[in-house]
Design a protein around this motif. Structure first.
Motif, PDB file in Angstrom:
ATOM      1  N   GLY A   1      -5.634  13.619   0.565  1.00 34.27           N
ATOM      2  CA  GLY A   1      -5.036  14.932   0.467  1.00 34.27           C
ATOM      3  C   GLY A   1      -6.053  16.042   0.276  1.00 34.27           C
TER       4      GLY A   1
ATOM      5  N   SER B   1      -2.876   6.740  -7.421  1.00 33.23           N
ATOM      6  CA  SER B   1      -3.679   6.272  -6.288  1.00 33.23           C
ATOM      7  C   SER B   1      -4.848   7.200  -5.961  1.00 33.23           C
ATOM      8  CB  SER B   1      -2.799   6.129  -5.044  1.00 33.23           C
ATOM      9  OG  SER B   1      -3.591   5.809  -3.911  1.00 33.23           O
TER      10      SER B   1
ATOM     11  N   THR C   1      -4.570   8.127  -1.893  1.00 34.38           N
ATOM     12  CA  THR C   1      -3.741   9.237  -1.438  1.00 34.38           C
ATOM     13  C   THR C   1      -4.274  10.571  -1.947  1.00 34.38           C
ATOM     14  OG1 THR C   1      -2.220   8.880  -3.299  1.00 34.38           O
ATOM     15  CG2 THR C   1      -1.688   7.803  -1.223  1.00 34.38           C
TER      16      THR C   1
ATOM     17  N   ASP D   1      -5.283   1.835  -5.618  1.00 33.06           N
ATOM     18  CA  ASP D   1      -4.059   2.292  -4.967  1.00 33.06           C
ATOM     19  C   ASP D   1      -2.834   1.806  -5.728  1.00 33.06           C
ATOM     20  OD1 ASP D   1      -2.567   3.578  -2.869  1.00 33.06           O
ATOM     21  OD2 ASP D   1      -2.229   1.621  -1.948  1.00 33.06           O
TER      22      ASP D   1
ATOM     23  N   ARG E   1       0.601   1.678  -7.574  1.00 36.88           N
ATOM     24  CA  ARG E   1       1.810   2.448  -7.259  1.00 36.88           C
ATOM     25  C   ARG E   1       2.801   2.482  -8.418  1.00 36.88           C
ATOM     26  NH1 ARG E   1       4.503   0.839  -1.996  1.00 36.88           N
ATOM     27  NH2 ARG E   1       5.254   2.970  -2.148  1.00 36.88           N
TER      28      ARG E   1
ATOM     29  N   THR F   1       0.806  -1.212   0.000  1.00 36.38           N
ATOM     30  CA  THR F   1       0.000   0.000   0.000  1.00 36.38           C
ATOM     31  C   THR F   1       0.844   1.268   0.000  1.00 36.38           C
ATOM     32  OG1 THR F   1      -0.156   0.042   2.411  1.00 36.38           O
ATOM     33  CG2 THR F   1      -1.872  -1.153   1.220  1.00 36.38           C
ATOM     34  N   SER F   2       0.212   2.367  -0.404  1.00 35.94           N
ATOM     35  CA  SER F   2       0.856   3.671  -0.351  1.00 35.94           C
ATOM     36  C   SER F   2       0.989   4.126   1.097  1.00 35.94           C
ATOM     37  CB  SER F   2       0.029   4.692  -1.141  1.00 35.94           C
ATOM     38  OG  SER F   2      -0.063   4.339  -2.497  1.00 35.94           O
ATOM     39  N   ARG F   3       1.834   5.107   1.329  1.00 41.52           N
ATOM     40  CA  ARG F   3       2.036   5.639   2.678  1.00 41.52           C
ATOM     41  C   ARG F   3       0.713   6.188   3.224  1.00 41.52           C
ATOM     42  NH1 ARG F   3       6.638  10.048   4.018  1.00 41.52           N
ATOM     43  NH2 ARG F   3       7.934   8.178   3.748  1.00 41.52           N
ATOM     44  N   GLY F   4       0.433   5.852   4.480  1.00 42.03           N
ATOM     45  CA  GLY F   4      -0.783   6.328   5.130  1.00 42.03           C
ATOM     46  C   GLY F   4      -1.973   5.415   4.957  1.00 42.03           C
ATOM     47  N   VAL F   5      -1.881   4.449   4.044  1.00 41.27           N
ATOM     48  CA  VAL F   5      -2.982   3.512   3.802  1.00 41.27           C
ATOM     49  C   VAL F   5      -2.804   2.304   4.707  1.00 41.27           C
ATOM     50  CG1 VAL F   5      -4.113   2.032   2.096  1.00 41.27           C
ATOM     51  CG2 VAL F   5      -3.198   4.270   1.404  1.00 41.27           C
TER      52      VAL F   5
ATOM     53  N   VAL G   1      -7.670   4.989   4.189  1.00 40.92           N
ATOM     54  CA  VAL G   1      -6.809   6.134   4.437  1.00 40.92           C
ATOM     55  C   VAL G   1      -7.698   7.284   4.892  1.00 40.92           C
ATOM     56  CG1 VAL G   1      -6.896   6.951   2.032  1.00 40.92           C
ATOM     57  CG2 VAL G   1      -4.987   7.619   3.506  1.00 40.92           C
TER      58      VAL G   1
END
Length: 311
Positions: free
Chosen positions: A69, A62, A65, A54, A56, A8-12, A29
């Protein structure tokens, strides 16, 4: 065989939802530094899992993310028959069963998380059928709207050509020209692609008939997007006019086209463009909600304002 796990991406983070006793895995997220404005519920298509939203292969792909944001919680759910629930439902579930499970999972999520203004269903392909089926039931909690890509009402192929198994033709129709995807997309997709459950495949041919009774019962704004290189569905002007006309109960229906994209829009270069358009539609849904629920401005308040000085 053990399938690779999506990185997963950061924060997920990974969570499990309780769909009335059935565990559904999901990716979650939440927006950093503040309460959520609303929850985007992402529902993947056939032969994919929640990681579809998501990807990458490129930093801009994604949905999770991007949504976080912009102040939204994004919840990408693995549908019944995928990931955690695959052992419980090795043949999957039909549309009605999946819609019931999705509604139950969302009630569980809402009982434990802040949902802001409500829930917004963003779905792809077969997931769009599940989302519409869920949206047609008034029991779906706090629903703001539905945004669907890659799902119509009239197939562009004959019944015997529907994706009942993995073959070269199915792959070509699902992906389109390879130039539409960033380098590394197919390597990354190894953890996203899943077998299509048997009940899901068997029900494909019934959708045009099911759609006619489902669409009129949807009571929230609807947006439908078709990729430039969409090959599974008819998306000529006549077909799209007929498609929109079936949503007789929706307050607003929008049909859009996504240039430079194949059926799997969220995995291509066009992913960010599509996701931004979908989130802009969510913004429209939020605006419509606010202008409906918020009392009108007292005209006396505007007398001394610049707006009150013009005729």
């Amino acid at each position: 065989m053990t399938r690779p796990v999506h990185e997963t991406s950061r924060g997920v983070r990974r969570i499990t939802l309780d769909a009335t006793g059935v565990p559904l895995s999901a990716l979650l997220v939440e927006p950093p530094g503040g309460p959520t404005r609303a929850v985007v519920v992402a529902v993947h298509g056939g032969g994919m899992n929640a990681g579809y939203f998501d990807c990458r292969a490129h930093p801009r792909q994604s949905l999770l993310t991007l949504g976080a944001g912009l102040g939204y919680t994004v919840l990408a759910v693995d549908r019944p028959g995928y990931r955690h629930s695959a052992a419980r439902f090795p043949e999957g579930q039909n549309l009605t069963g999946q819609a019931v499970a999705l509604r139950a999972a969302l009630r569980d999520f809402a009982s434990r998380h802040d949902t802001g203004a409500g829930l917004f269903l963003l779905a792809h392909s077969y997931g769009g059928k599940v989302a519409l089926t869920a949206a047609a039931d008034p029991g779906t909690p706090h629903l703001l709207g539905v945004d669907i890509s890659g799902c119509g009402h009239r197939y562009a192929v004959e019944p015997h050509e529907l994706p009942t198994h993995e073959d070269g033709d199915r792959l070509r129709r699902s992906w389109g020209p390879l130039r539409l995807y960033p380098s590394g997309t197919f390597r990354e997709s190894g953890s996203i692609v899943e077998p299509v459950p048997a009940r899901e495949r068997a029900e494909l041919v019934r959708w045009p008939l099911l759609f006619r009774t489902t669409a009129p019962r949807v009571r929230v704004p609807v947006r439908l997007t078709f990729a430039e290189h969409e090959a599974w569905w008819r998306h000529d002007d006549e077909a799209l006019t007929e498609l929109a006309a079936h949503f007789t109960g929706a307050p607003h229906v929008r049909v859009d086209r996504q240039p430079a994209a194949g059926h799997n829009i969220s995995l291509g270069w066009a992913a960010r463009s599509y996701h931004l358009r979908a989130l802009a539609f969510l913004e429209d849904c939020l605006t419509a909600r606010e202008t409906t629920l918020t009392p009108g401005v007292d005209r006396s308040d505007a007398v001394d304002s610049p707006l009150g000085s013009h005729s």
